[in-house]
Design a protein around this motif. Sequence first.
Motif, PDB file in Angstrom:
ATOM      1  N   LEU A 114      30.535 -35.116 -29.463  1.00 60.05           N
ATOM      2  CA  LEU A 114      31.549 -34.284 -28.818  1.00 60.05           C
ATOM      3  C   LEU A 114      30.934 -33.331 -27.800  1.00 60.05           C
ATOM      4  O   LEU A 114      31.462 -33.131 -26.700  1.00 60.05           O
ATOM      5  CB  LEU A 114      32.318 -33.485 -29.878  1.00 60.05           C
ATOM      6  CG  LEU A 114      33.160 -34.296 -30.867  1.00 60.05           C
ATOM      7  CD1 LEU A 114      33.768 -33.379 -31.921  1.00 60.05           C
ATOM      8  CD2 LEU A 114      34.260 -35.052 -30.140  1.00 60.05           C
ATOM      9  N   SER A 115      29.805 -32.750 -28.145  1.00 58.72           N
ATOM     10  CA  SER A 115      29.171 -31.760 -27.273  1.00 58.72           C
ATOM     11  C   SER A 115      28.519 -32.395 -26.062  1.00 58.72           C
ATOM     12  O   SER A 115      28.394 -31.758 -25.008  1.00 58.72           O
ATOM     13  CB  SER A 115      28.132 -30.956 -28.059  1.00 58.72           C
ATOM     14  OG  SER A 115      27.675 -29.855 -27.301  1.00 58.72           O
ATOM     15  N   MET A 116      28.077 -33.652 -26.183  1.00 60.10           N
ATOM     16  CA  MET A 116      27.388 -34.318 -25.081  1.00 60.10           C
ATOM     17  C   MET A 116      28.346 -35.155 -24.227  1.00 60.10           C
ATOM     18  O   MET A 116      28.243 -35.175 -22.998  1.00 60.10           O
ATOM     19  CB  MET A 116      26.244 -35.180 -25.628  1.00 60.10           C
ATOM     20  CG  MET A 116      25.137 -34.341 -26.274  1.00 60.10           C
ATOM     21  SD  MET A 116      23.931 -35.302 -27.227  1.00 60.10           S
ATOM     22  CE  MET A 116      23.070 -36.181 -25.941  1.00 60.10           C
ATOM     23  N   LEU A 117      29.272 -35.840 -24.878  1.00 61.91           N
ATOM     24  CA  LEU A 117      30.236 -36.651 -24.125  1.00 61.91           C
ATOM     25  C   LEU A 117      31.368 -35.792 -23.559  1.00 61.91           C
ATOM     26  O   LEU A 117      31.920 -36.106 -22.505  1.00 61.91           O
ATOM     27  CB  LEU A 117      30.827 -37.733 -25.033  1.00 61.91           C
ATOM     28  CG  LEU A 117      29.903 -38.882 -25.447  1.00 61.91           C
ATOM     29  CD1 LEU A 117      30.611 -39.793 -26.442  1.00 61.91           C
ATOM     30  CD2 LEU A 117      29.447 -39.664 -24.227  1.00 61.91           C
ATOM     31  N   GLY A 118      31.695 -34.719 -24.260  1.00 60.21           N
ATOM     32  CA  GLY A 118      32.794 -33.851 -23.843  1.00 60.21           C
ATOM     33  C   GLY A 118      32.684 -33.351 -22.408  1.00 60.21           C
ATOM     34  O   GLY A 118      33.636 -33.500 -21.623  1.00 60.21           O
ATOM     35  N   PRO A 119      31.550 -32.749 -22.019  1.00 60.76           N
ATOM     36  CA  PRO A 119      31.413 -32.258 -20.643  1.00 60.76           C
ATOM     37  C   PRO A 119      31.489 -33.375 -19.606  1.00 60.76           C
ATOM     38  O   PRO A 119      32.004 -33.175 -18.502  1.00 60.76           O
ATOM     39  CB  PRO A 119      30.023 -31.613 -20.633  1.00 60.76           C
ATOM     40  CG  PRO A 119      29.730 -31.308 -22.055  1.00 60.76           C
ATOM     41  CD  PRO A 119      30.387 -32.399 -22.842  1.00 60.76           C
ATOM     42  N   VAL A 120      30.971 -34.555 -19.967  1.00 55.21           N
ATOM     43  CA  VAL A 120      30.998 -35.696 -19.041  1.00 55.21           C
ATOM     44  C   VAL A 120      32.436 -36.140 -18.791  1.00 55.21           C
ATOM     45  O   VAL A 120      32.856 -36.350 -17.646  1.00 55.21           O
ATOM     46  CB  VAL A 120      30.170 -36.872 -19.607  1.00 55.21           C
ATOM     47  CG1 VAL A 120      30.288 -38.091 -18.694  1.00 55.21           C
ATOM     48  CG2 VAL A 120      28.711 -36.466 -19.762  1.00 55.21           C
ATOM     49  N   ILE A 121      33.220 -36.278 -19.864  1.00 57.45           N
ATOM     50  CA  ILE A 121      34.620 -36.686 -19.739  1.00 57.45           C
ATOM     51  C   ILE A 121      35.429 -35.614 -19.005  1.00 57.45           C
ATOM     52  O   ILE A 121      36.306 -35.917 -18.195  1.00 57.45           O
ATOM     53  CB  ILE A 121      35.219 -36.960 -21.131  1.00 57.45           C
ATOM     54  CG1 ILE A 121      34.522 -38.169 -21.764  1.00 57.45           C
ATOM     55  CG2 ILE A 121      36.722 -37.207 -21.045  1.00 57.45           C
ATOM     56  CD1 ILE A 121      34.945 -38.448 -23.193  1.00 57.45           C
TER      57      ILE A 121
END
Length: 227
Positions: A114-121
């Motif tokens: 969530l913390s790594m994919l969240g900013p990308v999305i």
Amino acid sequence: MIGTIVNTCTIIAGSLIGALLNRGIKDQYKEALYTGLGLASLAIGLNATITNLPKSQYPVLFIVALAVGGVVGTALDIDGRFKRLVNHRSKGKGEAKLGDGLSAAILLYCIGPLSMLGPVIAALKADHTFLFTNATLDFVSSTIFASTYGLGMVLAAPVLFLWQGMFYVIAQISSTAISEALMAELLIVGGLMITGSGLGLLNLKDCKTLNLLPSLLVPVVWFLIKM
């Protein structure tokens, strides 16, 4: 960046609430919280690693990353320097463990899907669902961490902001810079680092997980070479 800002604020709020609760918690209950945090870290870390291992294009890359990163981190004494800095003015039993708490919390907040994919999305699709979900989880975690380690746990908030901000900016600059394959490798290594933190919280093994931080750079360098 709204999702990251919300996530950062929830950690600050949770830390403040947890610090207030800290004063009324007896040592035996704090020990129970240490155990709970340790078990949770083991579960989260192992889940991240096991889930992403089948997605790995290079099955031995995480082994190389941990070996190289561990040697570099040990040479730099990242774990020791960090804990000495954080604990410089600590005197009480609970305060003396602030360095351990911060290192575990930072890994738990930052190294996860969530913390790594969240900013990308959020950067590519303006969808903050992952980050809002992560913010809710981090609010609970930060409250528990601060209730055991004290107000100093709020220092994890700016680290999370910079970490997620980095992914957000990179994704905006280049949508292909952070591929699913690279993300899988990072989550495998990161999951093992969180597992190591869990072992430390349970007093089973001091893995000096911060010394493994350079391990996260190895997959990045490998993918840059392969481009």
